[in-house]
Design an enzyme around this catalytic site. Structure first.
Site, PDB file in Angstrom:
ATOM      1  CB  SER A  69      68.775  21.403 -27.449  1.00 52.05           C
ATOM      2  OG  SER A  69      67.709  22.309 -27.582  1.00 52.05           O
ATOM      3  CE  LYS A  72      65.727  21.427 -25.244  1.00 56.10           C
ATOM      4  NZ  LYS A  72      65.093  21.560 -26.584  1.00 56.10           N
ATOM      5  CE1 TYR A 194      64.063  23.873 -22.647  1.00 53.41           C
ATOM      6  CE2 TYR A 194      63.845  26.213 -23.118  1.00 53.41           C
ATOM      7  CZ  TYR A 194      64.017  24.918 -23.553  1.00 53.41           C
ATOM      8  OH  TYR A 194      64.164  24.661 -24.902  1.00 53.41           O
ATOM      9  CE1 TYR A 245      65.015  18.919 -30.417  1.00 53.78           C
ATOM     10  CE2 TYR A 245      66.954  19.675 -31.598  1.00 53.78           C
ATOM     11  CZ  TYR A 245      66.239  19.539 -30.436  1.00 53.78           C
ATOM     12  OH  TYR A 245      66.766  20.020 -29.278  1.00 53.78           O
ATOM     13  CB  VAL A 263      70.049  26.506 -31.583  1.00 54.43           C
ATOM     14  CG1 VAL A 263      68.890  25.739 -32.192  1.00 54.43           C
ATOM     15  CG2 VAL A 263      69.701  27.069 -30.220  1.00 54.43           C
TER      16      VAL A 263
END
Ligand code: DON
Length: 309
Positions: A69, A72, A194, A245, A263
């Site tokens: 992530s 992102k 993705y 998050y 992760v």
């Protein structure tokens, strides 16, 4: 600490590493993507790239890991650089208070994900970047290579295939978003890109160099501008509120910097006007953030007194 004061990054990296090593054994390596579970759980590295061009590293700082992530951050920055404000038509910018792969909010919020960093939001941003560039994952890889000066940065095909094989949740999110008309490209294309940008392998060294444009308020390594100062502020703001998050409050409390976790165990954080910092340790807490990396960043900002607050 006053903004102009110089920091002894070598000393800070030593202390941060000692604190990170003391967490050894806490947390678990991500295994919902089976290919990620093969990593050495107690590896640890950390790097700093200052806006003046200094580079510091410790431990496994040059060892590539799965950025997941953390990618992102770059998809959002590139989508904003190419499309300006248009990206915000399909994705919000509020913390979700939910796990990164949660489906629950999407239904009540009509297929508009809460923010660009939960999986649902990152799928929308990947979709827009695909429309803008014709190759979303390629655009992310190219940006990482150019900013870091490392032409070897690439997608790990084994990790990408493993994500796709176990990607029922992401596929569900993508189809649900598509059912609300919030994808411009076919679901399969969006998922492929993705997975391909999440499965990029890069090191702490690579990521601090690639993330430095945010410490330079939008200016790239070659001195050209990727985005306006105001847009860089916006990316940093969303990183602070949503980058880790449902632990974003805890991360702001402990570290006090905009940051993005993955992760794979990496966390890339920004000291605006000063430096980009990346720490990596594969063991994760319940929210999916690296125990060692968050501890290391907490130590760095606590000892230096240098955060955005
Ligand atoms: O889609 C996924 O689940 C992964 N490719 C990325 C998730 C992730 O890194 C969440 N970060 N902490």
């Amino acid at each position: 600490m006053p903004a102009g004061e110089t920091l002894d990054y070598r000393l800070l990296l030593d202390a941060a590493t000692a604190a990170a090593r003391a967490t050894s054994g806490q947390g678990h390596v991500a295994d919902y993507i089976p290919a990620l579970a093969t990593v050495e759980p107690d590896a640890f590295g950390m790097a700093v790239a200052t806006v003046d061009g200094e580079l510091y590293g410790i431990g496994d700082w040059e060892r590539p890991f799965s950025v997941q992530s953390v990618s992102k951050l770059f998809t959002l920055a590139l989508a904003m650089a190419h499309g300006g404000d248009t990206v915000w038509r399909g994705v919000g910018r509020e913390p979700s208070g939910n796990p990164f792969n949660s489906l629950v909010q999407l239904e009540s919020e009509h297929g508009i994900p809460r923010n660009p960093f939960i999986n649902a939001g990152a799928l929308v941003v990947t979709d827009r970047l695909q429309t803008m560039t014709g190759d979303a994952a390629g655009a992310v890889r190219e940006f990482l290579r150019r900013e870091s000066g490392n032409p070897l940065i690439d997608t790990d095909p084994v990790v990408a295939a493993s994500e796709a094989d176990h990607g029922h949740r992401n596929a569900a999110l993508a189809h649900f978003i598509a059912s609300h008309g919030n994808l411009e490209n076919p679901v399969e294309t969006v998922l492929d890109h993705y997975y391909a940008h999440c499965a990029v392998s890069a090191s702490c060294r690579d990521l601090v160099l690639a993330g430095s444009f945010l410490a330079r308020y939008g200016v790239r390594a070659d001195g050209t501008r990727l985005m306006s100062r105001s847009e860089a502020k916006r990316v940093n703001a969303v990183l602070l509120t949503c980058g880790t998050y449902d632990a974003a409050g805890e991360f702001a409390f402990r570290v006090g910097l905009p940051g993005k976790s993955g992760v794979g165990g990496g966390v890339l954080a920004i000291l605006p006007g000063r430096a980009a910092v990346c720490a990596w340790g594969p063991r994760l807490d319940q929210a999916g953030n690296s125990v060692a990396a968050v501890t290391a960043l907490d130590t760095l900002t606590t000892l230096s007194g240098c955060s955005i607050f």
